[in-house]
Design a protein around this motif. Structure first.
Motif, PDB file in Angstrom:
ATOM      1  N   GLU A 106      -3.499   4.873  -5.480  1.00 55.83           N
ATOM      2  CA  GLU A 106      -2.825   4.038  -6.476  1.00 55.83           C
ATOM      3  C   GLU A 106      -3.430   2.648  -6.571  1.00 55.83           C
ATOM      4  O   GLU A 106      -3.336   1.994  -7.604  1.00 55.83           O
ATOM      5  CB  GLU A 106      -1.340   3.912  -6.140  1.00 55.83           C
ATOM      6  N   SER A 107      -4.031   2.178  -5.485  1.00 55.37           N
ATOM      7  CA  SER A 107      -4.577   0.816  -5.478  1.00 55.37           C
ATOM      8  C   SER A 107      -5.856   0.800  -4.650  1.00 55.37           C
ATOM      9  O   SER A 107      -5.852   1.215  -3.486  1.00 55.37           O
ATOM     10  CB  SER A 107      -3.549  -0.173  -4.904  1.00 55.37           C
ATOM     11  N   LEU A 108      -6.925   0.326  -5.241  1.00 54.95           N
ATOM     12  CA  LEU A 108      -8.215   0.214  -4.568  1.00 54.95           C
ATOM     13  C   LEU A 108      -8.727  -1.209  -4.755  1.00 54.95           C
ATOM     14  O   LEU A 108      -8.987  -1.638  -5.882  1.00 54.95           O
ATOM     15  CB  LEU A 108      -9.210   1.224  -5.140  1.00 54.95           C
ATOM     16  N   ASP A 109      -8.844  -1.941  -3.670  1.00 56.62           N
ATOM     17  CA  ASP A 109      -9.291  -3.329  -3.739  1.00 56.62           C
ATOM     18  C   ASP A 109     -10.475  -3.509  -2.798  1.00 56.62           C
ATOM     19  O   ASP A 109     -10.325  -3.521  -1.577  1.00 56.62           O
ATOM     20  CB  ASP A 109      -8.148  -4.277  -3.351  1.00 56.62           C
ATOM     21  N   LEU A 110     -11.653  -3.620  -3.367  1.00 57.11           N
ATOM     22  CA  LEU A 110     -12.893  -3.829  -2.600  1.00 57.11           C
ATOM     23  C   LEU A 110     -13.499  -5.185  -2.938  1.00 57.11           C
ATOM     24  O   LEU A 110     -14.688  -5.412  -2.682  1.00 57.11           O
ATOM     25  CB  LEU A 110     -13.896  -2.710  -2.921  1.00 57.11           C
ATOM     26  N   SER A 111     -12.726  -6.076  -3.503  1.00 58.51           N
ATOM     27  CA  SER A 111     -13.252  -7.344  -3.992  1.00 58.51           C
ATOM     28  C   SER A 111     -13.732  -8.243  -2.864  1.00 58.51           C
ATOM     29  O   SER A 111     -13.366  -8.075  -1.703  1.00 58.51           O
ATOM     30  CB  SER A 111     -12.160  -8.063  -4.799  1.00 58.51           C
ATOM     31  N   SER A 112     -14.571  -9.216  -3.258  1.00 56.87           N
ATOM     32  CA  SER A 112     -15.058 -10.259  -2.350  1.00 56.87           C
ATOM     33  C   SER A 112     -15.768  -9.664  -1.135  1.00 56.87           C
ATOM     34  O   SER A 112     -15.430  -9.939   0.014  1.00 56.87           O
ATOM     35  CB  SER A 112     -13.902 -11.165  -1.909  1.00 56.87           C
ATOM     36  N   SER A 165     -16.553   9.145   4.875  1.00 60.72           N
ATOM     37  CA  SER A 165     -15.473   9.969   5.433  1.00 60.72           C
ATOM     38  C   SER A 165     -14.095   9.483   5.017  1.00 60.72           C
ATOM     39  O   SER A 165     -13.109  10.209   5.171  1.00 60.72           O
ATOM     40  CB  SER A 165     -15.571   9.994   6.960  1.00 60.72           C
ATOM     41  N   LEU A 166     -14.007   8.273   4.481  1.00 62.74           N
ATOM     42  CA  LEU A 166     -12.718   7.815   3.970  1.00 62.74           C
ATOM     43  C   LEU A 166     -12.186   8.747   2.886  1.00 62.74           C
ATOM     44  O   LEU A 166     -10.982   8.891   2.704  1.00 62.74           O
ATOM     45  CB  LEU A 166     -12.844   6.406   3.392  1.00 62.74           C
ATOM     46  N   GLY A 167     -13.083   9.358   2.158  1.00 62.18           N
ATOM     47  CA  GLY A 167     -12.671  10.258   1.094  1.00 62.18           C
ATOM     48  C   GLY A 167     -11.911  11.471   1.577  1.00 62.18           C
ATOM     49  O   GLY A 167     -11.287  12.178   0.784  1.00 62.18           O
ATOM     50  N   ASN A 168     -11.946  11.728   2.893  1.00 64.79           N
ATOM     51  CA  ASN A 168     -11.205  12.854   3.453  1.00 64.79           C
ATOM     52  C   ASN A 168      -9.726  12.555   3.652  1.00 64.79           C
ATOM     53  O   ASN A 168      -8.945  13.458   3.965  1.00 64.79           O
ATOM     54  CB  ASN A 168     -11.820  13.271   4.794  1.00 64.79           C
ATOM     55  N   LEU A 169      -9.339  11.284   3.500  1.00 60.92           N
ATOM     56  CA  LEU A 169      -7.931  10.895   3.713  1.00 60.92           C
ATOM     57  C   LEU A 169      -7.165  11.163   2.415  1.00 60.92           C
ATOM     58  O   LEU A 169      -6.901  10.260   1.626  1.00 60.92           O
ATOM     59  CB  LEU A 169      -7.840   9.425   4.129  1.00 60.92           C
ATOM     60  N   ASN A 170      -6.804  12.398   2.213  1.00 60.50           N
ATOM     61  CA  ASN A 170      -6.250  12.821   0.929  1.00 60.50           C
ATOM     62  C   ASN A 170      -4.876  12.241   0.629  1.00 60.50           C
ATOM     63  O   ASN A 170      -4.434  12.252  -0.526  1.00 60.50           O
ATOM     64  CB  ASN A 170      -6.178  14.351   0.881  1.00 60.50           C
ATOM     65  N   SER A 171      -4.159  11.772   1.661  1.00 59.88           N
ATOM     66  CA  SER A 171      -2.821  11.233   1.429  1.00 59.88           C
ATOM     67  C   SER A 171      -2.840   9.734   1.147  1.00 59.88           C
ATOM     68  O   SER A 171      -1.789   9.138   0.885  1.00 59.88           O
ATOM     69  CB  SER A 171      -1.930  11.514   2.635  1.00 59.88           C
ATOM     70  N   LEU A 172      -4.011   9.106   1.236  1.00 61.49           N
ATOM     71  CA  LEU A 172      -4.093   7.652   1.102  1.00 61.49           C
ATOM     72  C   LEU A 172      -3.707   7.213  -0.303  1.00 61.49           C
ATOM     73  O   LEU A 172      -4.161   7.782  -1.297  1.00 61.49           O
ATOM     74  CB  LEU A 172      -5.503   7.175   1.434  1.00 61.49           C
ATOM     75  N   ARG A 173      -2.853   6.196  -0.377  1.00 58.78           N
ATOM     76  CA  ARG A 173      -2.411   5.637  -1.657  1.00 58.78           C
ATOM     77  C   ARG A 173      -2.906   4.201  -1.863  1.00 58.78           C
ATOM     78  O   ARG A 173      -3.036   3.755  -2.991  1.00 58.78           O
ATOM     79  CB  ARG A 173      -0.886   5.671  -1.752  1.00 58.78           C
ATOM     80  N   PHE A 174      -3.132   3.479  -0.780  1.00 57.60           N
ATOM     81  CA  PHE A 174      -3.572   2.088  -0.870  1.00 57.60           C
ATOM     82  C   PHE A 174      -4.758   1.888   0.061  1.00 57.60           C
ATOM     83  O   PHE A 174      -4.657   2.127   1.265  1.00 57.60           O
ATOM     84  CB  PHE A 174      -2.439   1.124  -0.474  1.00 57.60           C
ATOM     85  N   LEU A 175      -5.870   1.444  -0.479  1.00 57.65           N
ATOM     86  CA  LEU A 175      -7.061   1.138   0.300  1.00 57.65           C
ATOM     87  C   LEU A 175      -7.510  -0.271  -0.066  1.00 57.65           C
ATOM     88  O   LEU A 175      -8.005  -0.511  -1.167  1.00 57.65           O
ATOM     89  CB  LEU A 175      -8.176   2.148   0.018  1.00 57.65           C
TER      90      LEU A 175
END
Length: 480
Positions: A416-422, A384-394
């Motif tokens: 603009e920025s997706l960080d799922l590391s670690s 459901s995170l994909g529904n947050l169309n205005s999100l720029r940083f996750l």
């Protein structure tokens, strides 16, 4: 103006001069003694130069009998503050701020019955604050910050009933905060931070119904936050109690019409829940409950909610039953409180139905950043995170999230920025991420992701992890 040089001694010959304003120039050197011989002078203002000398010890004894304003701040004046200033009986404004004055504050200043403002902050003054200052009947503003005053804050300060600003921060004051700070019905600013005050916060402070800024951080205050803090919240804009030893719960006494914009409780020993009455603070822009606060989300809530409006920020770590949350740089604050908070992160984002009930669904469109990195969240990333169309940083890095990266993230077109590391993510990397044309940073390192050969092509320039940084077996690769 841009005058330079020294002030000529002959200026003292202007015996009829009433006002001398030489602010904001580049005068240097000593003040000529003749400048203090002007018998008709009412205003002497030399602010923001580089003047360097002492003030005469017989200042005001022979002349300056009409002086009302003496403003010599932002210079390099040194020596002691002359006790003879008490002879300037008409003095209303005295500012020696940001010089190099040392020694004690003369108690004779308490005889200046017309004095309204005393600003002697940012010097090298020592000793105690003289209780005689409490005798000034028309006093409005006291600033003694940034010195080396020690001892206690005199109870006589409470006699200054017309005062609207008290700034005594950044000293070495100790002892309890006087309970006599209650009679200043017009007090707007109270700054006592960066001292060594101890004991409890006197509840009388919260009866100052005009107070807008309360800074008593970085002391050794103990006990609980008084429930009567709610008395102030319709006037108070900034509340900073950080860096103390406060314990107990955050009071749930914030009424409707709460005007708080910033709350900082960082570095205390608080516990319990964030009170739901914070919803009444519609202009809230910042909450910092970091450090060693142990807070478990919103009280009496089993759902995620959006709070406080556009421009709000929550900082810090909310630890305890509801995990540790760090949220910052977001356009609408997302406060999370769910049953079994650590057990299933997907529950955090099932917000649509709950938001609808509080009439704030429109705020979802303003959400630009979610940063829950460096915590202890587990479970999977909700599609459901994909529904947050205005999100720029996750940013969800440095948790223990597992499962696959949801394909729905490829639909967040503004990301603009997706960080799922670690984390402990596995499975493939959605090739649809290559369609995120605004994506400038992609960090999937330190996971257990499958990287198929064609995905190297799909990711291309959208990832900052080049193929030369990949390792592990040909079939199971990890982005480093």
């Amino acid at each position: 103006m841009g005058l330079v040089g020294t002030i000529p001694p002959k200026i003292g010959n202007l015996s009829s001069l009433v006002l001398l304003d030489m602010n904001d120039n580049s005068f240097h050197g000593p003040l000529p003694p003749s400048i203090f011989n002007m018998s008709n002078l009412e205003v002497l203002s030399l602010r923001n130069n580089t003047l360097s000398s002492i003030l005469p010890l017989d200042l005001c004894i022979h002349n300056l009998v009409r002086l009302k304003i003496l403003h010599i701040s932002y210079n390099e004046m040194y020596g002691e503050i002359p006790s003879s200033l008490e002879q300037c009986s008409k003095l209303e404004f005295l500012s020696l701020y940001n010089n190099k004055f040392d020694g004690f504050v003369p108690r004779e200043l308490g005889n200046l019955t017309k004095l309204q403002t005393l600003n002697i902050g940012a010097n090298k003054l020592t000793g105690t604050i003289p209780k005689e200052i409490g005798r000034l009947p028309n006093f409005e503003r006291l600033s003694m910050s940034g010195n080396d005053f020690s001892g206690s804050l005199p109870r006589e300060i409470g006699n200054l009933t017309t005062m609207y600003g008290l700034f005594i921060h950044s000293n070495e004051l100790s002892g309890p905060i006087p309970s006599t700070i209650v009679n200043q019905s017009g007090l707007l600013n109270l700054g006592l931070y960066a001292n060594n005050f101890n004991g409890e916060i006197p509840p009388t402070i919260f009866n100052l119904r005009s107070l807008k800024i309360l800074y008593i951080s970085d002391n050794n205050l103990e006990g609980t936050i008084p429930d009567c803090i709610g008395n102030l919240s319709t006037s108070l804009s900034i509340l900073n109690l950080s860096g103390n030893k406060l314990t107990g719960h955050i009071p749930s006494t914030f009424p409707k019409g709460c005007s708080l914009e910033s709350i900082n409780l960082n570095g205390n020993k608080l516990e319990g829940t964030l009170p739901r009455t914070l919803f009444n603070c519609l202009g809230l822009q910042g909450i910092d409950i970091g450090g060693i606060c142990t807070i478990s989300g919103l009280a009496d809530s089993s759902s995620a909610v959006i709070m406080a409006g556009v421009g709000s920020v929550v900082e810090g770590r909310l630890e305890g039953r509801n995990g540790a949350v760090t949220v910052g740089r977001i356009a609408a604050v997302l406060l999370l409180d769910v049953v079994e908070f650590l057990a299933d992160i997907s529950r955090f984002f099932k917000v649509e139905a709950h938001i609808e009930r509080i009439g704030s669904l429109w705020l979802l469109d303003t959400l630009t950043t979610i940063d829950l990195s460096s915590n202890r969240f587990s479970g999977s990333i909700p599609p459901s995170l994909g529904n947050l169309n205005s999100l720029r940083f996750l940013h969800l890095s440095h948790n223990t999230l597992g499962g696959h990266i949801p394909l729905s993230l490829a639909g967040m077109s503004l990301l603009e920025s997706l960080d799922l590391s670690s984390n402990n993510l596995d499975g493939g990397i959605p090739s649809g991420l290559s369609n995120l044309t605004f994506l400038a940073k992609l960090n999937l390192s330190m996971n257990n992701l499958l990287l198929l050969s064609q995905q190297l092509y799909y990711l291309g320039s959208n990832t900052n992890c080049s193929s030369s940084r990949l390792s592990a077996s040909p079939m199971l690769l990890k982005l480093l």
